[in-house]
Design an enzyme around this catalytic site. Structure first.
Site, mmCIF file in Angstrom:
data_model
loop_
_atom_site.group_PDB
_atom_site.id
_atom_site.type_symbol
_atom_site.label_atom_id
_atom_site.label_comp_id
_atom_site.label_asym_id
_atom_site.label_seq_id
_atom_site.Cartn_x
_atom_site.Cartn_y
_atom_site.Cartn_z
ATOM 1 N N ASP A 266 11.035 -6.013 8.003
ATOM 2 C CA ASP A 266 10.131 -6.121 6.859
ATOM 3 C C ASP A 266 9.041 -7.135 7.171
ATOM 4 O O ASP A 266 9.309 -8.183 7.767
ATOM 5 C CB ASP A 266 10.931 -6.559 5.623
ATOM 6 N N ASN B 9 15.031 1.012 -3.977
ATOM 7 C CA ASN B 9 14.383 1.041 -5.283
ATOM 8 C C ASN B 9 13.854 2.447 -5.533
ATOM 9 O O ASN B 9 13.272 3.060 -4.635
ATOM 10 C CB ASN B 9 13.227 0.033 -5.319
ATOM 11 N N GLY C 138 10.634 -1.251 -8.718
ATOM 12 C CA GLY C 138 10.045 -2.002 -7.618
ATOM 13 C C GLY C 138 9.729 -1.195 -6.383
ATOM 14 O O GLY C 138 9.390 -1.761 -5.345
ATOM 15 N N GLN C 139 9.806 0.133 -6.463
ATOM 16 C CA GLN C 139 9.463 0.948 -5.292
ATOM 17 C C GLN C 139 7.951 0.923 -5.115
ATOM 18 O O GLN C 139 7.206 1.372 -5.983
ATOM 19 C CB GLN C 139 9.957 2.385 -5.447
ATOM 20 N N SER C 140 7.494 0.383 -3.989
ATOM 21 C CA SER C 140 6.050 0.283 -3.747
ATOM 22 C C SER C 140 5.554 1.298 -2.717
ATOM 23 O O SER C 140 4.355 1.525 -2.611
ATOM 24 C CB SER C 140 5.684 -1.135 -3.302
ATOM 25 N N HIS D 221 13.584 4.646 1.535
ATOM 26 C CA HIS D 221 13.861 3.565 2.469
ATOM 27 C C HIS D 221 14.960 2.685 1.916
ATOM 28 O O HIS D 221 15.142 2.570 0.710
ATOM 29 C CB HIS D 221 12.604 2.748 2.786
ATOM 30 N N HIS E 219 16.425 -1.162 2.240
ATOM 31 C CA HIS E 219 16.281 -2.545 2.695
ATOM 32 C C HIS E 219 17.670 -3.041 3.077
ATOM 33 O O HIS E 219 18.631 -2.847 2.323
ATOM 34 C CB HIS E 219 15.767 -3.448 1.564
#
Length: 112
Positions: A30, A85, A91-93, A98, A100
């Site tokens: 990240d 997320n 909070g999924q941007s 994916h 984390h």
């Protein structure tokens, strides 16, 4: 998807700090780590989020978790958190499935 950040990372169009790669998934550190160890694992095929998993693409998730277990062993993580997320409010941007993987510090609960 041509405008997807993670698709571009997987394709090598955007540089990343690769942790692992095989024919189904790609793992990279990240860029804004939230723990001493923080990497993401994404399927190479574009799936928008957990909500987009179905019978046709679901096997990749099992493969990703096998990869996560292997990588965390290699990195010496005995405890870690795996987070995905789903949706903007959560909070999924980046709209690409994916996971984390965070470790190397105490994790609080609830997470936020």
């Amino acid at each position: 998807m041509s405008d997807c950040l993670f698709c571009k990372i997987v394709a090598g169009e955007i540089p990343s700090s690769k942790v692992y790669e095989d024919k189904l998934c790609y793992a990279f550190y990240d860029i804004a780590p939230q723990a001493p160890t923080h990497f993401l694992v994404v399927p190479k095929a574009h799936i928008p989020s957990v909500a987009g998993i179905d019978e046709d693409n679901g096997a990749v998730v099992g493969h990703i978790f096998t990869v996560i277990a292997s990588l965390t062993r290699e990195l010496g993580l005995e405890s870690y958190r795996v987070v995905s997320n789903i949706g903007e409010q959560a909070g999924q941007s980046v709209n690409h499935l994916h996971f984390h993987v965070l470790g190397g510090r105490d994790m609080t609960w609830p997470p936020g």
